[in-house]
Design a protein around this motif. Sequence first.
Motif, PDB file in Angstrom:
ATOM      1  N   ARG A 225      -2.942   5.274   0.449  1.00  0.00           N
ATOM      2  CA  ARG A 225      -3.405   5.625   1.704  1.00  0.00           C
ATOM      3  C   ARG A 225      -3.937   7.048   1.653  1.00  0.00           C
ATOM      4  O   ARG A 225      -5.125   7.169   2.182  1.00  0.00           O
ATOM      5  CB  ARG A 225      -2.324   5.472   2.676  1.00  0.00           C
ATOM      6  N   ALA A 226      -3.528   7.756   0.938  1.00  0.00           N
ATOM      7  CA  ALA A 226      -4.136   9.238   0.870  1.00  0.00           C
ATOM      8  C   ALA A 226      -5.374   9.213   0.247  1.00  0.00           C
ATOM      9  O   ALA A 226      -6.255   9.851   0.537  1.00  0.00           O
ATOM     10  CB  ALA A 226      -3.119  10.228   0.196  1.00  0.00           C
TER      11      ALA A 226
ATOM     12  N   GLN B 232       0.759  -1.406  -0.021  1.00  0.00           N
ATOM     13  CA  GLN B 232      -0.080  -0.050   0.160  1.00  0.00           C
ATOM     14  C   GLN B 232       0.752   1.238  -0.085  1.00  0.00           C
ATOM     15  O   GLN B 232       1.404   1.616   1.086  1.00  0.00           O
ATOM     16  CB  GLN B 232      -0.969   0.075   1.322  1.00  0.00           C
ATOM     17  N   SER B 233       1.052   1.978  -0.944  1.00  0.00           N
ATOM     18  CA  SER B 233       1.686   3.160  -1.072  1.00  0.00           C
ATOM     19  C   SER B 233       1.014   4.300  -0.614  1.00  0.00           C
ATOM     20  O   SER B 233       0.040   4.409  -0.149  1.00  0.00           O
ATOM     21  CB  SER B 233       1.913   3.393  -2.724  1.00  0.00           C
TER      22      SER B 233
ATOM     23  N   GLN C 206     -13.420  11.484   0.329  1.00  0.00           N
ATOM     24  CA  GLN C 206     -14.797  11.010   0.089  1.00  0.00           C
ATOM     25  C   GLN C 206     -15.182  11.563  -1.115  1.00  0.00           C
ATOM     26  O   GLN C 206     -15.302  12.770  -1.365  1.00  0.00           O
ATOM     27  CB  GLN C 206     -15.772  11.204   1.339  1.00  0.00           C
ATOM     28  N   THR C 207     -16.208  10.905  -1.901  1.00  0.00           N
ATOM     29  CA  THR C 207     -16.694  11.468  -3.134  1.00  0.00           C
ATOM     30  C   THR C 207     -17.880  12.092  -2.691  1.00  0.00           C
ATOM     31  O   THR C 207     -18.667  12.005  -1.897  1.00  0.00           O
ATOM     32  CB  THR C 207     -17.049  10.457  -4.066  1.00  0.00           C
ATOM     33  N   ILE C 208     -18.222  13.242  -3.530  1.00  0.00           N
ATOM     34  CA  ILE C 208     -19.495  14.088  -3.299  1.00  0.00           C
ATOM     35  C   ILE C 208     -20.470  13.868  -4.313  1.00  0.00           C
ATOM     36  O   ILE C 208     -20.204  13.870  -5.415  1.00  0.00           O
ATOM     37  CB  ILE C 208     -19.173  15.623  -3.287  1.00  0.00           C
TER      38      ILE C 208
END
Length: 81
Positions: A66-67, A61-62, A72-74
């Motif tokens: 992780r970022a 997991q780069s 979160q999508t809107i």
Amino acid sequence: MEIPLTERVMNALVVQLIKSGVIDPDDVIEAADGLDEGGDTDAGHALRCLLLYASAAADDQSPADRARARFQTIEGGKSEG
């Protein structure tokens, strides 16, 4: 300086046993304390370091992955440029 094969194997095994929950972290700390009391502070320190390795994120997991996981999508947002 290369780490001996037996030490690399044992480190990997202990880390995996901690991650899978077979070894309780409190037991690792107790064992490290015992090493310290016996005068082998280097081994006690190394054992405690394995707890850090076991709690670290998986290598696959780069930091970018992780970022991305924190975003979160809107709903209904525009993606046109």
